[in-house]
Scaffold this active site. Structure first.
Site, PDB file in Angstrom:
ATOM      1  N   ASP A 153       0.826  -1.207   0.000  1.00  0.00           N
ATOM      2  CA  ASP A 153       0.000   0.000   0.000  1.00  0.00           C
ATOM      3  C   ASP A 153       0.862   1.259   0.000  1.00  0.00           C
ATOM      4  O   ASP A 153       1.951   1.277   0.585  1.00  0.00           O
ATOM      5  CB  ASP A 153      -0.900  -0.014   1.238  1.00  0.00           C
ATOM      6  CG  ASP A 153      -2.034   0.987   1.144  1.00  0.00           C
ATOM      7  OD1 ASP A 153      -2.365   1.417   0.018  1.00  0.00           O
ATOM      8  OD2 ASP A 153      -2.590   1.342   2.196  1.00  0.00           O
ATOM      9  N   ASN A 165     -10.597  -2.679  -6.409  1.00  0.00           N
ATOM     10  CA  ASN A 165      -9.768  -1.776  -7.218  1.00  0.00           C
ATOM     11  C   ASN A 165     -10.340  -1.508  -8.606  1.00  0.00           C
ATOM     12  O   ASN A 165      -9.952  -0.535  -9.268  1.00  0.00           O
ATOM     13  CB  ASN A 165      -8.343  -2.326  -7.358  1.00  0.00           C
ATOM     14  CG  ASN A 165      -7.522  -2.208  -6.095  1.00  0.00           C
ATOM     15  OD1 ASN A 165      -6.580  -2.964  -5.872  1.00  0.00           O
ATOM     16  ND2 ASN A 165      -7.870  -1.265  -5.227  1.00  0.00           N
TER      17      ASN A 165
END
Length: 246
Positions: free
Chosen positions: A21, A69
């Site tokens: 991340d 996503n």
């Protein structure tokens, strides 16, 4: 500090999972487009994969693209898929040189045709490698995975293939995307977020969690070694008392 020399080879996690991340925030801090952050993140992927293979970790799973996503801006998604194809082509030599087998979990049929084809080709070319298994979680969501298991088992019960009474943890494990992988021992998340984000919810039941503020493009081998040392200094009890463990 040289953390690598402090790592105990007999206490390595069998299965390391990483939520990579912070690519977008890294780019924003540099005044760059988010996609540049994703491109820079591939360097950390290469470094971490090579380090894991070198020290002897057998299973590494990277959260590369989640089911959620797909909701991101279209241009970013398209760029990520192109980057996936480019990286697979570029890194196959690294996989072969380090004797690494590539695998993938998730709804792979949802990937663009070119990305899906390239992925399957690299998986095929590296299938005989045995030093380490690198698994990419692509179009992956753990809740969706668990729902899929429930549907499979319901269908098998309905068709008298298995009985309700026979369903246990081992049966569930055999129907997960990760059926060929051991449970996760250590889960690392970069960027300072303290969330699991729908990643391997069943498989991390007894995993040790390690959170770092380092953004993924800045994550190095030394940061990995530091996380491993932290893991090795923890007492893993699996529901038992300290006295029972000792």
């Amino acid at each position: 500090m040289d953390f690598k020399t402090q790592i105990k080879n007999d206490k390595l996690p069998r299965h390391l999972a990483i939520i990579m991340d912070g690519n977008g925030r890294w780019a924003k801090q540099q005044g760059l487009l988010r996609v540049v952050g994703h491109e820079s993140g591939t360097k950390s992927v290469r470094e971490v994969v090579e380090a894991c293979a070198e020290i002897g970790i057998k299973h590494l799973t990277l959260y590369a693209f989640s089911t959620e996503n797909w909701k991101r801006p279209k241009l970013e998604v398209q760029t990520l898929m192109k980057l996936l194809v480019k990286s697979l082509k570029k890194e196959i030599a690294t996989l072969q040189d380090n004797n690494i087998k590539l695998a993938a979990i998730g709804n792979l049929q949802d990937l663009p045709k070119k990305a899906h084809t390239e992925l399957l080709e690299v998986i095929e070319k590296t299938k005989s490698n045995g030093q380490m298994t690198l698994t990419l979680a692509l179009s992956y969501g753990s809740r969706e995975e668990i729902v899929s298991v429930v549907k499979q088992l319901t269908d098998k019960v309905k068709n008298n293939i298995i009985s309700v009474e026979s369903i246990d943890e081992s049966i569930i494990n055999k129907h997960l995307y990760t059926q060929n992988l051991p449970d996760v021992d250590l889960l690392i998340r970069t960027s300072g977020e303290h969330r699991i984000s729908n990643f391997l919810l069943w498989q991390i039941a007894y995993a040790e969690l390690y959170f770092t503020n380092i953004l993924w493009p800045d994550f190095t081998k030394n940061d990995l070694y530091e996380a491993l040392i932290n893991y090795q200094n923890r007492e893993r009890r699996f529901g038992k008392t300290s006295e029972q463990i000792s």
